[in-house]
Write a protein that holds these residues in place. Structure first.
Motif, PDB file in Angstrom:
ATOM      1  N   GLN A  53       0.813  -1.215   0.000  1.00  0.00           N
ATOM      2  CA  GLN A  53       0.000   0.000   0.000  1.00  0.00           C
ATOM      3  C   GLN A  53       0.848   1.268   0.000  1.00  0.00           C
ATOM      4  O   GLN A  53       0.339   2.367  -0.187  1.00  0.00           O
ATOM      5  CB  GLN A  53      -0.954   0.002   1.201  1.00  0.00           C
ATOM      6  N   ALA A  87      -6.301  -3.925  -3.849  1.00  0.00           N
ATOM      7  CA  ALA A  87      -6.471  -2.477  -3.934  1.00  0.00           C
ATOM      8  C   ALA A  87      -7.886  -2.143  -3.470  1.00  0.00           C
ATOM      9  O   ALA A  87      -8.686  -3.036  -3.179  1.00  0.00           O
ATOM     10  CB  ALA A  87      -6.225  -1.975  -5.354  1.00  0.00           C
ATOM     11  N   GLN A  88      -8.193  -0.858  -3.410  1.00  0.00           N
ATOM     12  CA  GLN A  88      -9.475  -0.451  -2.844  1.00  0.00           C
ATOM     13  C   GLN A  88     -10.620  -0.427  -3.853  1.00  0.00           C
ATOM     14  O   GLN A  88     -11.775  -0.309  -3.460  1.00  0.00           O
ATOM     15  CB  GLN A  88      -9.322   0.910  -2.170  1.00  0.00           C
ATOM     16  N   SER A  89     -10.318  -0.528  -5.131  1.00  0.00           N
ATOM     17  CA  SER A  89     -11.389  -0.605  -6.123  1.00  0.00           C
ATOM     18  C   SER A  89     -11.210  -1.865  -6.956  1.00  0.00           C
ATOM     19  O   SER A  89     -10.093  -2.381  -7.113  1.00  0.00           O
ATOM     20  CB  SER A  89     -11.382   0.614  -7.048  1.00  0.00           C
ATOM     21  N   THR A  93      -7.682  -3.236  -8.780  1.00  0.00           N
ATOM     22  CA  THR A  93      -7.233  -4.598  -8.500  1.00  0.00           C
ATOM     23  C   THR A  93      -7.050  -5.385  -9.795  1.00  0.00           C
ATOM     24  O   THR A  93      -6.062  -6.120  -9.957  1.00  0.00           O
ATOM     25  CB  THR A  93      -8.224  -5.309  -7.568  1.00  0.00           C
ATOM     26  N   THR A 112      -9.558  -8.298   0.440  1.00  0.00           N
ATOM     27  CA  THR A 112     -10.861  -7.660   0.313  1.00  0.00           C
ATOM     28  C   THR A 112     -10.715  -6.160   0.585  1.00  0.00           C
ATOM     29  O   THR A 112     -10.058  -5.766   1.556  1.00  0.00           O
ATOM     30  CB  THR A 112     -11.847  -8.283   1.315  1.00  0.00           C
ATOM     31  N   PRO A 113     -11.303  -5.287  -0.239  1.00  0.00           N
ATOM     32  CA  PRO A 113     -11.220  -3.838   0.001  1.00  0.00           C
ATOM     33  C   PRO A 113     -11.744  -3.468   1.387  1.00  0.00           C
ATOM     34  O   PRO A 113     -12.688  -4.084   1.892  1.00  0.00           O
ATOM     35  CB  PRO A 113     -12.099  -3.246  -1.101  1.00  0.00           C
ATOM     36  N   SER A 114     -11.140  -2.423   1.980  1.00  0.00           N
ATOM     37  CA  SER A 114     -11.445  -2.131   3.377  1.00  0.00           C
ATOM     38  C   SER A 114     -11.782  -0.674   3.656  1.00  0.00           C
ATOM     39  O   SER A 114     -12.006  -0.305   4.808  1.00  0.00           O
ATOM     40  CB  SER A 114     -10.246  -2.524   4.245  1.00  0.00           C
ATOM     41  N   THR A 115     -11.838   0.166   2.631  1.00  0.00           N
ATOM     42  CA  THR A 115     -12.110   1.584   2.883  1.00  0.00           C
ATOM     43  C   THR A 115     -13.537   1.803   3.379  1.00  0.00           C
ATOM     44  O   THR A 115     -13.781   2.645   4.252  1.00  0.00           O
ATOM     45  CB  THR A 115     -11.886   2.405   1.596  1.00  0.00           C
ATOM     46  N   TRP A 116     -14.477   1.041   2.838  1.00  0.00           N
ATOM     47  CA  TRP A 116     -15.883   1.198   3.211  1.00  0.00           C
ATOM     48  C   TRP A 116     -16.451  -0.124   3.744  1.00  0.00           C
ATOM     49  O   TRP A 116     -17.308  -0.739   3.112  1.00  0.00           O
ATOM     50  CB  TRP A 116     -16.716   1.663   2.010  1.00  0.00           C
ATOM     51  N   THR A 149      -7.841  -5.469   6.913  1.00  0.00           N
ATOM     52  CA  THR A 149      -9.056  -5.217   6.116  1.00  0.00           C
ATOM     53  C   THR A 149     -10.185  -4.703   7.000  1.00  0.00           C
ATOM     54  O   THR A 149     -11.340  -5.068   6.826  1.00  0.00           O
ATOM     55  CB  THR A 149      -9.500  -6.482   5.354  1.00  0.00           C
TER      56      THR A 149
END
Length: 310
Positions: A53, A87-89, A93, A112-116, A149
């Motif tokens: 990251q 990656a976050q999208s 990815t 697995t994306p983790s921003t939201w 995540t």
């Protein structure tokens, strides 16, 4: 149908930097060669220990290329390179999976994306991983690591659903859940869906439960001992394997208490003759000259002595 990586010991390699946070290429190459000489089956570039990251797309690709070329030039063409492509999208990815293929990786490992996290329902998680696997030019593995995540911990039903995708070929379980590992190994043959323990303190227990091996941070420090432990189990010497497993479990705990990624770099640079302790912010470097102030370090020294004796 896509195939998983072969069973064995894999290492999420740390990435060495200079004082300007640029790649320290000689140190990176030295680390790759020591790991390969230690008997690892493959090297994971940009796992959680590889500071993925903190890298640009170009740097991520360069690190994969450098790892593959160093292995090839050193006579280790049989050692696999796996790339972390999380990656976050979904879009990014997919791009990272394509980059990984171009750079010489055989497989991709996807977080697995983790921003939201509130948006990441089970249905959305499944959709994300399936869309990535559909697009990826190399086989994909699911990386389950709740610590990085935002606490998302995929259960065995979710991973089993994803395992039915023809281009999803395995999982790294850094959650430490042995029940989950055993449920998955008894649901799929490892030739189709390989389950890897994500921690050294579960290596032998995982093998007993049908895992394909491990992908573990401590291999950065002790590759020969991990290979020794894996081979003891394969030879049927369970008593000696479990004796060594007990020591490795203490070492796994110790390296985490010394300082995570910064601790690994400090220990490696102090004992193996290459690299520095630099990390990219906001990670914190560990001063190798102050390691003895940590109560866990003495045990690590004992284990490094065993490693060097092999």
């Amino acid at each position: 149908m896509s195939s998983p990586p072969p069973p064995g010991i894999y290492v999420p390699a740390v990435l060495f930097f200079d004082e300007n946070e640029e790649f320290d290429i000689p140190a990176i190459q030295g680390h790759i060669r020591r790991l390969a000489h230690g008997g690892v089956t493959g090297i994971l570039v940009q796992g959680s220990n590889g500071e993925a990251q903190h890298l640009s797309h170009e740097e991520r690709k360069e690190a994969i290329q450098l790892t593959r070329k160093t292995l090839d030039d050193s006579g280790f063409q049989n050692v696999l390179v796996i790339a972390g492509t999380g990656a976050q999208s979904t879009r990014e990815t997919k791009k990272l999976c394509a980059d990984a293929k171009d750079a010489g990786a055989s497989h991709a490992l996807v977080l697995t994306p983790s921003t939201w996290p509130p948006q990441m329902s089970i249905e959305n998680i499944i959709r994300f991983h399936r869309e990535v696997a559909d697009a990826s030019p190399i086989p994909v593995m699911i990386y389950n690591f709740p610590v990085v995540t935002a606490g998302q911990d995929l259960d065995s039903d979710t991973i089993a659903t994803l395992a039915q995708h023809p281009n999803i070929v395995g999982t790294k379980l850094s959650c430490g859940n042995m029940g989950k590992l055993h449920r998955l190994t008894t649901s799929f043959p490892k030739s189709e869906f390989a389950v890897y323990a994500g921690r050294t303190d579960l290596l032998t227990q995982g093998l007993i439960s049908g895992s394909a091996g491990s992908i573990a941070a401590l291999v950065n420090v002790l590759p020969k001992l991990h290979t020794r432990l894996y081979n003891l189990y394969q030879e049927g010497n369970l008593k000696e394997a479990m004796e060594l497993q007990g020591k490795m479990a203490h070492a796994d705990w110790a390296i985490g208490r010394i300082g995570g990624i910064g601790g690994v770099k400090a220990v490696v640079s102090k004992h193996f003759g290459y690299g520095n302790t630099f990390v990219r912010g906001p990670l914190k470097a560990v001063d190798s000259e102050k390691l003895r102030e940590n109560k866990h370090y003495a045990f690590m020294e004992e284990m490094i002595a065993l490693e060097k004796a092999l």
